[in-house]
Scaffold this motif. Structure first.
Motif, PDB file in Angstrom:
ATOM      1  N   TRP A   1       0.832  -1.199   0.000  1.00 39.36           N
ATOM      2  CA  TRP A   1       0.000   0.000   0.000  1.00 39.36           C
ATOM      3  C   TRP A   1       0.874   1.260   0.000  1.00 39.36           C
ATOM      4  N   ASP A   2       1.848   1.287   0.898  1.00 40.67           N
ATOM      5  CA  ASP A   2       2.738   2.450   0.983  1.00 40.67           C
ATOM      6  C   ASP A   2       3.555   2.613  -0.301  1.00 40.67           C
ATOM      7  N   ALA A   3       4.031   1.474  -0.822  1.00 37.19           N
ATOM      8  CA  ALA A   3       4.857   1.523  -2.029  1.00 37.19           C
ATOM      9  C   ALA A   3       4.058   2.057  -3.206  1.00 37.19           C
ATOM     10  N   ALA A   4       2.798   1.630  -3.302  1.00 35.59           N
ATOM     11  CA  ALA A   4       1.979   2.029  -4.451  1.00 35.59           C
ATOM     12  C   ALA A   4       1.449   3.442  -4.293  1.00 35.59           C
ATOM     13  N   SER A   5       1.006   3.765  -3.080  1.00 35.91           N
ATOM     14  CA  SER A   5       0.342   5.060  -2.934  1.00 35.91           C
ATOM     15  C   SER A   5       1.374   6.194  -2.884  1.00 35.91           C
ATOM     16  N   GLY A   6       2.647   5.819  -2.863  1.00 37.27           N
ATOM     17  CA  GLY A   6       3.702   6.825  -2.987  1.00 37.27           C
ATOM     18  C   GLY A   6       3.717   7.827  -1.865  1.00 37.27           C
ATOM     19  N   GLU A   7       3.297   7.387  -0.664  1.00 37.72           N
ATOM     20  CA  GLU A   7       3.332   8.296   0.469  1.00 37.72           C
ATOM     21  C   GLU A   7       4.769   8.570   0.881  1.00 37.72           C
ATOM     22  N   ASN A   8       5.661   7.762   0.315  1.00 42.23           N
ATOM     23  CA  ASN A   8       7.065   7.889   0.702  1.00 42.23           C
ATOM     24  C   ASN A   8       7.874   8.383  -0.494  1.00 42.23           C
ATOM     25  N   ASP A   9       7.454   9.506  -1.076  1.00 42.79           N
ATOM     26  CA  ASP A   9       8.058   9.907  -2.335  1.00 42.79           C
ATOM     27  C   ASP A   9       9.353  10.684  -2.189  1.00 42.79           C
ATOM     28  N   ASP A  10       9.876  10.702  -0.948  1.00 41.88           N
ATOM     29  CA  ASP A  10      11.247  11.172  -0.823  1.00 41.88           C
ATOM     30  C   ASP A  10      12.196  10.048  -1.248  1.00 41.88           C
ATOM     31  N   HIS A  11      11.586   8.904  -1.615  1.00 45.93           N
ATOM     32  CA  HIS A  11      12.340   7.754  -2.102  1.00 45.93           C
ATOM     33  C   HIS A  11      12.775   8.067  -3.532  1.00 45.93           C
ATOM     34  N   THR A  12      13.947   8.701  -3.659  1.00 47.42           N
ATOM     35  CA  THR A  12      14.344   9.203  -4.979  1.00 47.42           C
ATOM     36  C   THR A  12      14.677   8.098  -5.965  1.00 47.42           C
ATOM     37  N   ASP A  13      15.014   6.906  -5.440  1.00 46.99           N
ATOM     38  CA  ASP A  13      15.418   5.853  -6.359  1.00 46.99           C
ATOM     39  C   ASP A  13      14.263   4.917  -6.716  1.00 46.99           C
ATOM     40  N   ARG A  14      13.039   5.433  -6.621  1.00 42.34           N
ATOM     41  CA  ARG A  14      11.862   4.628  -6.951  1.00 42.34           C
ATOM     42  C   ARG A  14      11.964   4.008  -8.342  1.00 42.34           C
ATOM     43  N   ASP A  15      12.352   4.812  -9.335  1.00 39.79           N
ATOM     44  CA  ASP A  15      12.427   4.296 -10.700  1.00 39.79           C
ATOM     45  C   ASP A  15      13.476   3.193 -10.832  1.00 39.79           C
ATOM     46  N   ASP A  16      14.617   3.383 -10.179  1.00 42.60           N
ATOM     47  CA  ASP A  16      15.661   2.351 -10.214  1.00 42.60           C
ATOM     48  C   ASP A  16      15.161   1.045  -9.615  1.00 42.60           C
ATOM     49  N   ILE A  17      14.472   1.170  -8.490  1.00 42.70           N
ATOM     50  CA  ILE A  17      13.981  -0.033  -7.809  1.00 42.70           C
ATOM     51  C   ILE A  17      12.971  -0.763  -8.683  1.00 42.70           C
ATOM     52  N   LEU A  18      12.048  -0.002  -9.278  1.00 40.27           N
ATOM     53  CA  LEU A  18      11.039  -0.628 -10.134  1.00 40.27           C
ATOM     54  C   LEU A  18      11.692  -1.279 -11.353  1.00 40.27           C
ATOM     55  N   SER A  19      12.703  -0.633 -11.907  1.00 39.44           N
ATOM     56  CA  SER A  19      13.336  -1.196 -13.093  1.00 39.44           C
ATOM     57  C   SER A  19      14.113  -2.472 -12.721  1.00 39.44           C
ATOM     58  N   HIS A  20      14.714  -2.479 -11.542  1.00 37.71           N
ATOM     59  CA  HIS A  20      15.378  -3.685 -11.057  1.00 37.71           C
ATOM     60  C   HIS A  20      14.361  -4.822 -10.864  1.00 37.71           C
ATOM     61  N   ALA A  21      13.208  -4.468 -10.297  1.00 33.58           N
ATOM     62  CA  ALA A  21      12.163  -5.482 -10.068  1.00 33.58           C
ATOM     63  C   ALA A  21      11.694  -6.087 -11.393  1.00 33.58           C
ATOM     64  N   ARG A  22      11.591  -5.237 -12.425  1.00 29.18           N
ATOM     65  CA  ARG A  22      11.161  -5.733 -13.736  1.00 29.18           C
ATOM     66  C   ARG A  22      12.201  -6.716 -14.306  1.00 29.18           C
ATOM     67  N   ASP A  23      13.478  -6.393 -14.125  1.00 30.25           N
ATOM     68  CA  ASP A  23      14.542  -7.311 -14.569  1.00 30.25           C
ATOM     69  C   ASP A  23      14.401  -8.678 -13.918  1.00 30.25           C
ATOM     70  N   LEU A  24      14.130  -8.658 -12.609  1.00 32.23           N
ATOM     71  CA  LEU A  24      13.987  -9.928 -11.889  1.00 32.23           C
ATOM     72  C   LEU A  24      12.870 -10.765 -12.497  1.00 32.23           C
ATOM     73  N   LEU A  25      11.745 -10.103 -12.788  1.00 32.40           N
ATOM     74  CA  LEU A  25      10.609 -10.833 -13.367  1.00 32.40           C
ATOM     75  C   LEU A  25      10.977 -11.418 -14.726  1.00 32.40           C
ATOM     76  N   ASP A  26      11.722 -10.655 -15.523  1.00 32.94           N
ATOM     77  CA  ASP A  26      12.150 -11.171 -16.834  1.00 32.94           C
ATOM     78  C   ASP A  26      13.019 -12.416 -16.663  1.00 32.94           C
TER      79      ASP A  26
END
Lengths: 240, 240
Positions: free
Chosen positions: A112-137
């Motif tokens: 919920w927190d990750a999706a709703s972006g209540e923690n948007d001081d998380h500057t590396d959000r895009d990096d983390i998501l792109s890493h997660a996509r690699d794992l799925l591939d």
């Protein structure tokens, strides 16, 4: 009779030093000999204290002599606490059912927190998501072993959890995950139709990933709940 | 270079034995000498393994000789994990803010389960509630010390949590509680108006207790959230 062992003075001393910022992560601990003299205890007792710190993810010991020798203060709570939880589960004091329920509670909150972006001081959000996509591939590759699949699966869940930005929640999650590795592997070993289950897990992973990326907290939470509950439903009754 | 220390064979062996039910809680571990011979390691290494088990709440060692000597397998995860979490918080790897948020999540879920009575195979519900009421009565005594008040406060929260019937959730809750004892004590030390704050805490405790007793999960959850959030708001900013 239960006596207080000599090594506890070292542990209490270190806690004080850490609390007051006199020793920090990355610092070397004094040499065994120096600690033994300072506290008037045997070197064996000092070594016991350091072994406990190693096992708790609070120190890393190097062998040999010279500047690299001795123990360094670290803080890697997850593996250590995961091991401890796993041992307590092995004693049957902590049932798998309760681990799964607790994991469900913590991980849906993290999603919920990750999706709703209540923690948007998380500057590396895009990096983390792109890493997660690699794992799925990589998990789509039918050539990888079951062990690799489980390891990538664990990393994927952990990455999403880390987006929530709560280190304590993340630590407990990793510990619970670590604690149930045996149960996951035993479950998979008994499943006749593992290839199709693995495909279903991947579909679920991709849907959760999309919901988090789209910042749909409600959907991410529901999908994650279904995903964990469904896998748990496959566990042989005897294991619950 | 980080080598795998000799003692790990003992820990891995014990995990296997526990998992297969060959050793259970209450059993004695083999004598140090026997383990050292069996694994061809030094008695010092065996003792290091047993110290780690002691520190993890997995063994209790007795001194001396005779039938009472040696280590007994136990499973007391809370104090051990609480100590480990507290140490990691002292290293600043785990912020108090994240501990409080996680506690909030777990404890409100426990209050909900405890109040809504979804766990009504809990035959000793009445005993637990009556014990909790006794604690509140003792906390009303203005003569008791602050330390006693905190100890009773912790017991009260734990009793309500135990009503939820999830051992893992309860263990983590106790560990988090144990991990923040320092922060609670330091907070109280800085508060000018502690007597009136203590009275407010008691009013909140009684309201939460009534909501749980009346099986009003929604109210119990809301009151508990307000209670924890309010106390945390009193913490000096520097501590957060």
């Amino acid at each position: 009779m239960v006596a207080t062992p000599a090594y506890t003075v070292v542990l209490n001393w270190l806690e004080e030093q850490l609390r007051h910022g006199k020793i920090r992560v990355g610092d070397k601990l004094p040499a065994e000999r120096a600690l033994a003299e300072h506290f008037s205890i045997s070197r064996a007792s000092v070594r016991e204290a350091i072994r406990i710190l190693d096992a708790m993810g609070l120190a890393r010991s190097a062998t040999g002599s010279g500047p690299q020798a001795g123990a360094t203060v670290i803080s890697e709570p997850s593996a250590a606490l995961g091991w401890a939880l796993r041992m307590h589960i092995a004693t049957r004091a902590l049932p798998v059912k309760d681990v799964v329920t607790t994991r469900l509670l913590l991980e849906t909150q993290a999603a919920w927190d990750a999706a709703s972006g209540e923690n948007d001081d998380h500057t590396d959000r895009d990096d983390i998501l792109s890493h997660a996509r690699d794992l799925l591939d990589r998990m789509d590759d039918p050539e990888i072993s079951n062990d690799e699949f489980h390891a990538l699966d664990a990393q994927f869940h952990l990455l999403l959890t880390s987006l929530a930005g709560n280190v304590v929640l993340e630590t407990i999650m990793v510990s619970l995950r670590e604690a149930t590795i045996g149960y996951v592997q035993e479950t998979v070993a008994t499943l006749e139709d593992w290839p199709s289950i693995r495909a279903t897990l991947q579909t679920q992973h991709r849907d959760i990933f999309t919901a988090v990326t789209d910042r749909d907290g409600k959907l991410a939470t529901r999908l994650l709940r279904d995903h964990i509950t469904w896998f748990y439903s496959l566990v042989p009754r005897a294991e619950k």
